[in-house]
Write an enzyme that holds these catalytic residues in place. Structure first.
Site, PDB file in Angstrom:
ATOM      1  N   ASP A  52      33.579  46.314  25.268  1.00  0.00           N
ATOM      2  CA  ASP A  52      34.714  47.009  24.491  1.00  0.00           C
ATOM      3  C   ASP A  52      34.373  47.849  23.732  1.00  0.00           C
ATOM      4  OD1 ASP A  52      35.838  44.271  24.978  1.00  0.00           O
ATOM      5  OD2 ASP A  52      35.066  43.361  23.593  1.00  0.00           O
ATOM      6  N   LYS A 160      40.712  40.787  28.273  1.00  0.00           N
ATOM      7  CA  LYS A 160      40.427  39.891  27.754  1.00  0.00           C
ATOM      8  C   LYS A 160      40.617  39.401  26.068  1.00  0.00           C
ATOM      9  CE  LYS A 160      35.219  41.110  25.671  1.00  0.00           C
ATOM     10  NZ  LYS A 160      36.031  41.162  24.497  1.00  0.00           N
ATOM     11  N   CYS A 205      30.253  39.640  21.294  1.00  0.00           N
ATOM     12  CA  CYS A 205      30.383  40.188  22.830  1.00  0.00           C
ATOM     13  C   CYS A 205      30.092  40.632  24.313  1.00  0.00           C
ATOM     14  CB  CYS A 205      32.474  41.149  23.198  1.00  0.00           C
ATOM     15  SG  CYS A 205      33.895  41.047  21.720  1.00  0.00           S
TER      16      CYS A 205
END
Length: 260
Positions: A52, A160, A205
């Site tokens: 991310d 995701k 994450c």
């Protein structure tokens, strides 16, 4: 030599038991050599998971910016520059939320006027959900990977958080553990044994990716100084959780020996 080998039907020496014992011992040694060799043949294969690294998680303008997140870009690039050849796969994950995602406070504040960002809120399905500012909406500038992050054509992308009804911190699966991304399949197809997790954020994450990877049977590493946290409180909690699960928490400087 030929004259030392008994012909077929000749009597074996009187110490036949001793000879048989010696042959068995030699066979045992041979078997041991095969076991050792098979272990050598089982090559360690590594993947770098870059989690991310998107504009919405970066200062100065990210809607959910992680303090120091922009500085991680150079750290990850340096890892790739120095150790890129040591990784058999590089996979980047991206939050890729619909506008209606359940984690956005803007989608819950009318229903629950007391809801606050960075606090838990009970969803209509009864699940507790951390409320976040709107971030990484599909197709938005904030959802793009930072332009300065080193990329390669061989890098793979995992999306995701696309289900509006459930959040997805881990790059392996949704938070409810019901739906997986393609991550596990990609790694197993490439016969990856070890995963090295970097990116944002350490306490969410990145941490959950490392935890799920460990639970799925991979040797899991988090490079702590190639990540950054949303808050110190959740960092302490997630780090203890990772240690308890057997995730290896390392520094960039540890790679020199680990990747030999």
């Amino acid at each position: 030599m030929a004259e030392d080998v008994p012909a077929k039907g000749d009597e074996l020496p009187a110490d036949n038991d001793a000879v048989n014992d010696e042959l068995k011992q030699e066979q045992t040694v041979d078997d041991a050599d095969v076991v050792v060799q098979s272990k050598k043949d089982k090559k360690c294969k590594r993947a770098l998971l870059i989690v991310d690294m998107q504009y919405d998680f970066m200062p100065p303008n990210g809607s959910l910016q992680v303090s120091g997140g922009d500085k991680i870009v150079k750290v990850v690039n340096d890892i790739r520059d120095k150790y890129g050849s040591k990784f058999d796969e590089v996979i980047c994950s991206m939050d890729w939320h619909p506008k209606t995602h359940c984690s956005f406070i803007d989608n819950n504040i009318k229903r629950v006027p007391t809801a606050k960002a960075f606090s838990l809120c009970k969803l209509e399905n009864g699940n507790d959900q951390m409320m976040w500012p709107v971030h990484c909406v599909q197709g938005s500038k904030g959802a793009k990977i930072h332009k300065d992050l080193t990329r390669s054509q061989s890098d793979k992308i995992i999306l995701k958080g696309m289900d509006p009804s459930v959040d997805s911190y881990s790059a392996f699966m949704d938070n409810d553990k019901q739906t997986k991304t393609a991550m596990e399949g990609l790694l197993k197809e490439a016969e990856i044994t070890d995963i090295f997790c970097v990116g944002l954020a350490y306490d969410y994450c990145v941490g959950w990716t490392a935890l799920d990877g460990k639970a799925l049977g991979f040797n899991s590493y988090v490079i702590k100084d190639a990540s950054a946290s949303v808050s110190s409180e959740s960092e302490v909690e997630r780090e203890q959780q990772m240690k308890d699960a057997g995730v290896n928490i390392i520094k960039v400087s540890d790679l020199e020996n680990l990747l030999k």
